[in-house]
Write an enzyme that holds these catalytic residues in place. Sequence first.
Site, PDB file in Angstrom:
ATOM      1  N   LYS A 128       6.362  -5.236   3.412  1.00  0.00           N
ATOM      2  CA  LYS A 128       6.874  -4.283   2.417  1.00  0.00           C
ATOM      3  C   LYS A 128       8.210  -3.691   2.876  1.00  0.00           C
ATOM      4  CE  LYS A 128       6.178   0.057   2.086  1.00  0.00           C
ATOM      5  NZ  LYS A 128       5.587   1.391   2.067  1.00  0.00           N
ATOM      6  N   HIS A 148       0.942   1.123  -4.735  1.00  0.00           N
ATOM      7  CA  HIS A 148       0.951   1.424  -6.172  1.00  0.00           C
ATOM      8  C   HIS A 148       1.213   0.171  -7.003  1.00  0.00           C
ATOM      9  CE1 HIS A 148       0.747   5.531  -4.921  1.00  0.00           C
ATOM     10  NE2 HIS A 148       1.801   5.346  -4.167  1.00  0.00           N
TER      11      HIS A 148
END
Length: 241
Positions: A128, A148
């Site tokens: 990420k 999310h």
Amino acid sequence: MQNKIEQIISLLSEEFPGQKPKPSKSDPLDMLIATMLSQNTTDKASYIAFQNLKTRFKNWEEVLNSPISRVKDAIRVCGLANQKSKSIRLLLRDIKKKRKRINIDFVKKLPDNEIYNELLKYDGVGVKTVSCVLAFGLGRDVFPVDTHVHRLTNRLGLIKTKSPDKTFEQMKNLVPKGKKFLLHTLLIKFGRKICRSKNPLCGKCVLYDMCGFKDKEYYSSLSSKAAAVPKENNFIILENV
Ligand code: SF4
């Protein structure tokens, strides 16, 4: 699936107008550290922490060589100061050891896959974080996946995965070229305002008809009685670094 994704982009673009189709570029090492600061906190707090580091220290070399208490003080506002200050220092030490200086500008000339290979070698850097460096630091067409985005893409039925990294692997081949950054920012906004982790506002959701979430009817009945959608009171740190 690409049609469904195009439809999602179109509906969310109407819902959240004015999203930039492309990120503006910034220093890749700044972005790496900004992303580390942004774990488990608000955008506002991590932005202040990042600014504190930039204003209280001359450069990253000084962050590495100062007493760690100074680093902790500077980033305390964004929480997990012990852990984050250690991780940042480990990263800086590791970069210095491998590159002989604290700078990762060499990645600017590399293709995306080589940047993943290179940056994943550093302590504390995951997929990420590298995706954020690519998207927000270098303006590349990638789709960063945090918890999310992972939740939303699974609820919508675009994929079925157990972790953000698996979601990233699958989504990178599904999102149309040139739309990855736009979809990422739209989903972040959508996840904050409507498709929240707890109590999603399914009754107010423009994606309701195409969503595969099994509890959407239940949450729809709750959210039709819920208060109005909360006003945006955050900003995306990555737009500010
Ligand atoms: S219907 Fe509910 S779960 Fe599905 S995308 Fe909308 S808010 Fe999220």
